[in-house]
Write a protein that holds these residues in place. Structure first.
Motif, PDB file in Angstrom:
ATOM      1  N   LEU A  34       0.754  -1.215  -0.097  1.00 35.31           N
ATOM      2  CA  LEU A  34      -0.223   0.102  -0.084  1.00 35.31           C
ATOM      3  C   LEU A  34       1.009   1.174  -0.097  1.00 35.31           C
ATOM      4  CD1 LEU A  34      -2.853  -0.736   2.610  1.00 35.31           C
ATOM      5  CD2 LEU A  34      -3.169  -0.792  -0.002  1.00 35.31           C
ATOM      6  N   ALA A  35       1.981   1.241   0.569  1.00 33.80           N
ATOM      7  CA  ALA A  35       2.744   2.539   0.925  1.00 33.80           C
ATOM      8  C   ALA A  35       3.824   2.672  -0.245  1.00 33.80           C
ATOM      9  CB  ALA A  35       3.623   2.577   2.241  1.00 33.80           C
ATOM     10  N   THR A  36       4.186   1.656  -0.881  1.00 29.50           N
ATOM     11  CA  THR A  36       5.282   1.838  -1.951  1.00 29.50           C
ATOM     12  C   THR A  36       4.573   2.602  -3.238  1.00 29.50           C
ATOM     13  OG1 THR A  36       5.178  -0.352  -2.671  1.00 29.50           O
ATOM     14  CG2 THR A  36       6.813   0.238  -1.503  1.00 29.50           C
ATOM     15  N   PRO A  37       3.574   2.253  -3.547  1.00 28.60           N
ATOM     16  CA  PRO A  37       2.976   3.034  -4.760  1.00 28.60           C
ATOM     17  C   PRO A  37       2.800   4.540  -4.415  1.00 28.60           C
ATOM     18  CG  PRO A  37       1.744   1.022  -4.524  1.00 28.60           C
ATOM     19  CD  PRO A  37       2.643   1.116  -3.037  1.00 28.60           C
ATOM     20  N   ILE A  38       2.413   4.939  -3.336  1.00 30.34           N
ATOM     21  CA  ILE A  38       2.429   6.261  -2.749  1.00 30.34           C
ATOM     22  C   ILE A  38       3.600   6.945  -2.880  1.00 30.34           C
ATOM     23  CG2 ILE A  38       1.304   7.725  -0.842  1.00 30.34           C
ATOM     24  CD1 ILE A  38      -0.507   5.742  -0.296  1.00 30.34           C
ATOM     25  N   LEU A  39       4.694   6.347  -2.234  1.00 32.40           N
ATOM     26  CA  LEU A  39       5.908   6.621  -2.103  1.00 32.40           C
ATOM     27  C   LEU A  39       6.261   6.948  -3.575  1.00 32.40           C
ATOM     28  CD1 LEU A  39       8.097   4.615   0.477  1.00 32.40           C
ATOM     29  CD2 LEU A  39       7.720   7.105   0.297  1.00 32.40           C
ATOM     30  N   SER A  40       6.129   6.217  -4.496  1.00 32.93           N
ATOM     31  CA  SER A  40       6.579   6.277  -5.971  1.00 32.93           C
ATOM     32  C   SER A  40       6.008   7.730  -6.382  1.00 32.93           C
ATOM     33  CB  SER A  40       6.406   5.282  -6.816  1.00 32.93           C
ATOM     34  OG  SER A  40       4.852   5.164  -7.016  1.00 32.93           O
ATOM     35  N   PHE A  41       5.015   8.217  -6.086  1.00 29.98           N
ATOM     36  CA  PHE A  41       4.526   9.229  -6.598  1.00 29.98           C
ATOM     37  C   PHE A  41       5.013  10.555  -5.746  1.00 29.98           C
ATOM     38  CE2 PHE A  41       0.825   6.676  -7.790  1.00 29.98           C
ATOM     39  CZ  PHE A  41       0.717   6.963  -8.985  1.00 29.98           C
ATOM     40  N   LEU A  42       5.453  10.425  -4.400  1.00 28.83           N
ATOM     41  CA  LEU A  42       5.941  11.589  -3.678  1.00 28.83           C
ATOM     42  C   LEU A  42       7.457  11.596  -3.865  1.00 28.83           C
ATOM     43  CD1 LEU A  42       4.160  10.871  -0.313  1.00 28.83           C
ATOM     44  CD2 LEU A  42       3.564  12.411  -1.981  1.00 28.83           C
ATOM     45  N   LEU A  43       8.412  10.683  -4.011  1.00 27.54           N
ATOM     46  CA  LEU A  43       9.743  10.681  -4.090  1.00 27.54           C
ATOM     47  C   LEU A  43      10.155  11.518  -5.133  1.00 27.54           C
ATOM     48  CD1 LEU A  43      10.785   7.148  -3.114  1.00 27.54           C
ATOM     49  CD2 LEU A  43      11.299   9.110  -1.733  1.00 27.54           C
ATOM     50  N   PRO A  44       9.826  11.677  -6.466  1.00 22.16           N
ATOM     51  CA  PRO A  44      10.159  12.445  -7.624  1.00 22.16           C
ATOM     52  C   PRO A  44       9.971  13.916  -7.034  1.00 22.16           C
ATOM     53  CG  PRO A  44       9.135  10.632  -8.348  1.00 22.16           C
ATOM     54  CD  PRO A  44       8.738  10.685  -6.866  1.00 22.16           C
ATOM     55  N   LEU A  45       9.159  14.248  -6.198  1.00 19.53           N
ATOM     56  CA  LEU A  45       9.081  15.676  -5.846  1.00 19.53           C
ATOM     57  C   LEU A  45      10.011  16.115  -4.737  1.00 19.53           C
ATOM     58  CD1 LEU A  45       5.163  15.519  -5.153  1.00 19.53           C
ATOM     59  CD2 LEU A  45       6.198  16.078  -7.180  1.00 19.53           C
ATOM     60  N   PHE A  46      10.662  15.367  -4.229  1.00 19.12           N
ATOM     61  CA  PHE A  46      11.791  15.780  -3.073  1.00 19.12           C
ATOM     62  C   PHE A  46      13.013  15.886  -3.609  1.00 19.12           C
ATOM     63  CE2 PHE A  46       8.474  13.713  -0.558  1.00 19.12           C
ATOM     64  CZ  PHE A  46       8.441  14.399   0.798  1.00 19.12           C
ATOM     65  N   LYS A  47      13.408  17.204  -3.192  1.00 21.38           N
ATOM     66  CA  LYS A  47      14.979  17.434  -3.901  1.00 21.38           C
ATOM     67  C   LYS A  47      15.911  17.881  -2.400  1.00 21.38           C
ATOM     68  CE  LYS A  47      13.488  17.655  -7.987  1.00 21.38           C
ATOM     69  NZ  LYS A  47      13.678  16.678  -9.230  1.00 21.38           N
TER      70      LYS A  47
END
Length: 485
Positions: free
Chosen positions: A37-50
């Motif tokens: 459940l968490a990793t698909p959400i992480l995949s959307f959020l991680l590209p936003l972090f710099k």
């Protein structure tokens, strides 16, 4: 946006690989459920972090626009002075590629939403066709035909062809699904399938979750029932299934073997929970990548804008323009850049000629410096000992002379080309002073090949420096090839 989507898909693929290789066969069902459940959400959020600490570890690259090089005979070069361009008369395409992709995405979402609606309608028809009765917290729908068995939240559907013994086992199984809200997990992936209909990995995630939910329910039921009896119950009948992806289907024939294998598997040792620590280096690697790479879409827009400016520059330089016209052109270019990206900086000389375009971070405290303020620009042989401005001007002239004298104009004869031919070349002067990563775009492959050959034969230079560190500098070089007729 395209780069963001590609990163998301790549991260989801990596998460799935970690799950399949290290976690799938373990009996840590709760942890695996959280992971899926968490990793698909992480995949959307991680590209936003710099993360700035990661970004600073990679030397900044700077982009400078070189003046256009004119290649061809003397009469061809004179023809440039007689040519002009009507800026106000230029036209734009009806739809951009970005708009076409957005329309396609929205169309796919509508289709996916309609398919989901059909599943709901199918589910509603099944519910209306059966006889409803209560069994504790469960609402049981007895279907008049078949041997179906599946659940949706607290509603369990049972085919009338199932024996009373099998119905009892199924109810124990479906109670686990209802108690642990497994249908909510599947609906979550249904929403992802609508939003990301083009991404096949979302369907893989949903399949992995369906398998895991059956393992969870089996492990709970086996504690209340004899293991052998349960095996016999799974294998004793030929079952029918309804293809509704957000329901928990008991008799899924493709899962039988996996369920039996998992039932026979011994409980995983707690030490194996350390496998979840694999997420730490995986996530750190993803953050490092997203922090140290620029958005492809932005880069493409910058390159395209640079090429358009370069395409106009030769004509504008030679055109007799009034002071008001030239100022209007400068304002137009500056306004266009600010609309595209507030972090772009354009440098235009007093004549209205674009001398450089650079990426500049809005946070002035991060140490990033645009090309215009770089401590030491790359130096072409013969331009040593000059100031930054003199070295830049000297390098531009040297490159113009080198390309003009080394470009093989006979390539036009082979390709049967006539008139104006524009080639856009991008290359980097790396930290060693060598030409690297050269790319070309032109109207004919032979022109691209020749442009790359010339650029790659340029002599080694002294690399640019910033804060005492050698840095790579990107150059955009437009070449105007005037073919004699």
């Amino acid at each position: 946006m395209i780069h963001y989507i590609l990163q998301t898909i790549a991260f989801q693929l990596l998460f799935l690989v970690v799950y399949d290789l290290f976690l799938k066969k373990e009996t840590f069902f709760t942890w695996n459920r959280i992971y899926l459940l968490a990793t698909p959400i992480l995949s959307f959020l991680l590209p936003l972090f710099k993360i700035e600490a990661f970004r600073k570890a990679i030397p900044e690259q700077y982009l400078v626009q070189l003046p256009e090089v004119v290649v061809g005979g003397e009469s061809a070069q004179k023809a440039i002075a007689l040519n002009s361009v009507n800026i106000s008369g230029t036209t734009t395409s009806f739809l951009t590629i970005s708009e076409i992709l957005q329309a396609l995405w929205l169309f796919g979402m509508v289709v996916a939403l309609l398919l989901f609606g059909l599943k709901l309608f199918k589910f509603y028809k099944l519910k209306k066709s059966g006889v409803s009765k209560k069994a504790g917290k469960l609402n049981i729908i007895q279907l008049p035909k078949g041997n179906s068995a599946f659940s949706f939240f607290n509603t369990v559907f049972l085919g009338s062809g199932l024996s009373e013994k099998h119905q009892k086992t199924i109810l124990l199984h479906e109670q686990v699904h209802a108690a642990q809200k497994h249908t909510a997990d599947l609906l979550f992936f249904e929403a992802l399938r609508i939003l990301c209909w083009f991404n096949p990995l979302v369907y893989v995630f949903q399949k992995r979750m369906t398998e895991l939910q059956e393992f969870v329910a089996d492990s709970c039921v086996i504690q209340q029932q004899n293991r052998k009896t349960y095996y016999e119950g799974l294998l004793s009948q030929v079952f029918q299934t309804h293809d509704i992806s957000f329901t928990n289907t008991f008799f899924n024939q493709s899962l039988f073997k996996k369920r039996i294998v998992m039932l026979q598997k011994a409980k995983s040792k707690k030490i194996f929970q350390l496998k979840y620590l694999l997420l730490v280096p995986v996530v750190c690697g993803m953050l490092f990548y997203t922090s140290c790479t620029q958005e492809t879409g932005v880069g493409d827009e910058n390159a395209s804008l640079t090429q358009k400016i370069a395409d106009l520059q030769a004509d504008i330089e030679s055109k007799e323009m009034s002071k008001e016209e030239r100022q209007a052109f400068i304002n137009m270019v500056q306004k266009t850049l600010s609309l595209k990206d507030e972090n772009n900086k354009i440098i235009i000389d007093k004549n209205g000629v674009v001398t450089s375009i650079a990426r500049e971070e809005t946070n002035t405290g991060n140490g990033d410096v645009p090309f215009a303020a770089i401590d030491k620009v790359p130096t072409y042989p013969g331009c040593e000992g000059m100031s930054n401005k003199e070295a830049k001007d000297c390098m531009a002239k040297k490159i113009q002379q080198f390309v003009a004298s080394n470009f093989n104009t006979k390539v036009a004869d082979k390709a049967n080309l006539t008139g104006k031919q524009r080639i856009f070349v991008q290359f980097k002067i790396d930290k060693q002073g060598n030409v690297a990563d050269a790319r070309a775009r032109g109207p004919h492959p032979d022109l691209e090949t020749e442009a790359l050959r010339v650029v790659n034969t340029m002599p080694k230079m002294q690399p640019g420096e910033q804060d005492g560190e050698k840095v790579g500098v990107l150059y955009s070089l437009p070449i105007l090839f005037m073919v004699e007729e």
